[in-house]
Design an enzyme around this catalytic site. Structure first.
Site, PDB file in Angstrom:
ATOM      1  N   SER A  93       0.828  -1.238  -0.127  1.00 18.40           N
ATOM      2  CA  SER A  93      -0.061  -0.080   0.013  1.00 18.40           C
ATOM      3  C   SER A  93       0.991   1.360  -0.042  1.00 18.40           C
ATOM      4  CB  SER A  93      -0.879   0.008   1.132  1.00 18.40           C
ATOM      5  OG  SER A  93      -1.663   1.197   1.192  1.00 18.40           O
ATOM      6  N   HIS A  94       0.223   2.372  -0.413  1.00 20.45           N
ATOM      7  CA  HIS A  94       0.985   3.530  -0.350  1.00 20.45           C
ATOM      8  C   HIS A  94       1.071   4.288   0.981  1.00 20.45           C
ATOM      9  CE1 HIS A  94       0.526   3.565  -4.843  1.00 20.45           C
ATOM     10  NE2 HIS A  94       1.400   4.393  -4.969  1.00 20.45           N
ATOM     11  N   SER A  95       0.173   3.666   1.885  1.00 18.45           N
ATOM     12  CA  SER A  95       0.171   4.135   3.214  1.00 18.45           C
ATOM     13  C   SER A  95       0.503   2.999   4.341  1.00 18.45           C
ATOM     14  CB  SER A  95      -1.262   4.454   3.582  1.00 18.45           C
ATOM     15  OG  SER A  95      -1.453   4.336   4.832  1.00 18.45           O
ATOM     16  N   ASP A  98      -2.551  -1.430  -3.656  1.00 19.87           N
ATOM     17  CA  ASP A  98      -3.753  -0.804  -3.601  1.00 19.87           C
ATOM     18  C   ASP A  98      -3.718   0.205  -4.920  1.00 19.87           C
ATOM     19  OD1 ASP A  98      -1.540   0.915  -3.154  1.00 19.87           O
ATOM     20  OD2 ASP A  98      -2.317   1.951  -1.424  1.00 19.87           O
ATOM     21  N   SER A 108       0.939   2.227  -9.482  1.00 23.68           N
ATOM     22  CA  SER A 108       2.414   2.378  -9.065  1.00 23.68           C
ATOM     23  C   SER A 108       2.947   1.659  -8.161  1.00 23.68           C
ATOM     24  CB  SER A 108       2.865   3.857  -8.727  1.00 23.68           C
ATOM     25  OG  SER A 108       1.989   4.187  -7.647  1.00 23.68           O
TER      26      SER A 108
END
Length: 128
Positions: free
Chosen positions: A10-12, A68, A71
């Protein structure tokens, strides 16, 4: 019992860790790793963190990696190719929460990487 490992990308980092917490409420034995955020704690993804996560849960049965955003997929593909990793499935277009949860459940009952991939495709089609 040997399990298919699950990687949550995930980006987070908070989103990835929260999803791991949700999975651990039910599934305790399956190796699940997260690769959330960048090395410096920012929003984004890191090829190195993804590689480390995959390596940490790799087994003879392989790994399923879910992500997610696009990228994250690109970084996952680069991590697999650059490090010449085998037996890794990057689950394309699968909802992260539902897909990760189903992957962990299916792994916990001894399913193969191919069987888990088939099960999470049903999540994509909302057949579960």
């Amino acid at each position: 019992m040997e399990y298919v490992g699950v990687v949550i990308i995930s980006h987070s980092s908070k989103l990835a860790e929260g999803l791991l917490e949700l999975i651990r409420q039910v599934i305790k034995d399956v190796p699940v790793a997260t690769a959330g955020g960048t090395e410096d704690g920012e929003i984004g993804t890191s090829m190195e963190k993804i590689h480390e996560a995959i390596s940490s849960v790799m087994s003879e049965k392989g790994v399923i990696a879910l992500y997610d955003l696009g990228s994250a997929r690109m970084n996952a593909e680069m991590a697999v190719e650059f490090n010449q990793l085998e037996n890794v499935t990057i689950a394309n277009g699968i909802p992260l929460v539902e897909g990760s949860y189903v992957a962990a459940v299916e792994s916990s009952i001894g399913k193969s990487r191919e069987e888990i991939e088939e099960a999470i495709q049903k999540v994509k089609q909302m057949e579960i």
